[in-house]
Design a protein around this motif. Structure first.
Motif, PDB file in Angstrom:
ATOM      1  N   CYS A  70       0.814  -1.263   0.022  1.00 57.03           N
ATOM      2  CA  CYS A  70      -0.080   0.015   0.076  1.00 57.03           C
ATOM      3  C   CYS A  70       0.916   1.398  -0.009  1.00 57.03           C
ATOM      4  O   CYS A  70       0.616   2.292  -0.718  1.00 57.03           O
ATOM      5  N   PHE A  73       2.321   1.995  -3.472  1.00 56.92           N
ATOM      6  CA  PHE A  73       1.469   1.999  -4.653  1.00 56.92           C
ATOM      7  C   PHE A  73       0.612   3.312  -4.437  1.00 56.92           C
ATOM      8  O   PHE A  73      -0.080   4.072  -5.211  1.00 56.92           O
ATOM      9  N   CYS A  74       0.485   3.998  -3.187  1.00 56.74           N
ATOM     10  CA  CYS A  74      -0.456   4.818  -3.147  1.00 56.74           C
ATOM     11  C   CYS A  74       0.110   6.259  -3.811  1.00 56.74           C
ATOM     12  O   CYS A  74       1.193   6.358  -3.663  1.00 56.74           O
ATOM     13  N   CYS A  97      -8.865   6.930  -3.309  1.00 59.50           N
ATOM     14  CA  CYS A  97      -9.066   6.276  -4.425  1.00 59.50           C
ATOM     15  C   CYS A  97      -9.077   4.687  -4.557  1.00 59.50           C
ATOM     16  O   CYS A  97      -9.499   4.105  -5.534  1.00 59.50           O
ATOM     17  N   VAL A  99      -6.820   2.612  -4.549  1.00 60.47           N
ATOM     18  CA  VAL A  99      -5.342   1.783  -4.793  1.00 60.47           C
ATOM     19  C   VAL A  99      -4.903   0.823  -3.817  1.00 60.47           C
ATOM     20  O   VAL A  99      -4.416  -0.063  -3.861  1.00 60.47           O
ATOM     21  N   CYS A 100      -4.895   1.517  -2.523  1.00 59.79           N
ATOM     22  CA  CYS A 100      -4.205   0.895  -1.389  1.00 59.79           C
ATOM     23  C   CYS A 100      -4.980  -0.655  -1.173  1.00 59.79           C
ATOM     24  O   CYS A 100      -4.461  -1.493  -0.749  1.00 59.79           O
ATOM     25  N   GLU A 102      -6.770  -2.223  -3.174  1.00 62.37           N
ATOM     26  CA  GLU A 102      -6.377  -3.171  -4.569  1.00 62.37           C
ATOM     27  C   GLU A 102      -5.163  -4.036  -4.294  1.00 62.37           C
ATOM     28  O   GLU A 102      -5.279  -5.287  -4.670  1.00 62.37           O
TER      29      GLU A 102
END
Ligand code: SF4
Ligand code: SF4
Length: 136
Positions: A70, A73-74, A97, A99-100, A102
């Motif tokens: 996380c 990629f954040c 968003c 992403v973390c 996912e």
């Protein structure tokens, strides 16, 4: 000399907004904790920019394996980690968003999205059980 603040629509084309105060060598930032860096007033770290978020990631320490996915990629540097230990989410900057969530590999995930106004303890109480693997 007092500082003159201008609005976003008053900045001249080609202006440069510096991230750090002049006396802080930007190369040092890599080795300096985020909260100890000498950010310039024009850096968004000094501003609360999470107010348009409608959903937020809630973190469950009990499941996390500190893999740091996380954090890597954040897109907004809003995962707080120290010495490779996940600490939580910086809600002053997180944009929601997802992403973390996912990229979190645990079962169940250690980060899940909830409504912005959801109480974190109530969110933790609703955490899903571990999913069983299908034999197919
Ligand atoms: S929801 Fe997006 S901005 Fe917020 S911590 Fe997760 S990846 Fe970062
Ligand atoms: S991706 Fe999930 S397991 Fe990995 S550090 Fe983040 S919350 Fe923990």
């Amino acid at each position: 000399m007092s500082k003159k603040y201008v609005g976003w629509d008053e900045v001249s084309q080609g202006s440069v907004l510096f991230s750090f105060e002049e006396e802080f060598n930007a190369l040092e930032a890599v080795h300096t904790k985020q909260e100890d860096r000498l950010y310039a007033d024009t850096n968004s770290f000094k501003a609360y920019v999470g107010d348009w978020r409608v959903v937020k990631p809630v973190y469950n320490r009990d499941i996390c394996i500190d893999c740091q996915n996380c954090w890597v990629f954040c897109p907004d540097t809003s995962i707080v980690s120290r010495d490779k230990k996940m600490i939580g989410v910086d809600y002053e900057h997180c944009k929601g968003c997802g992403v973390c969530v996912e990229v979190c590999p645990t079962n169940p995930k250690s980060l899940l999205m909830f409504g912005e106004n959801e109480d974190s303890d109530e969110a933790l109480a609703k955490w899903p059980e571990k999913k069983k693997k299908s034999k197919e």
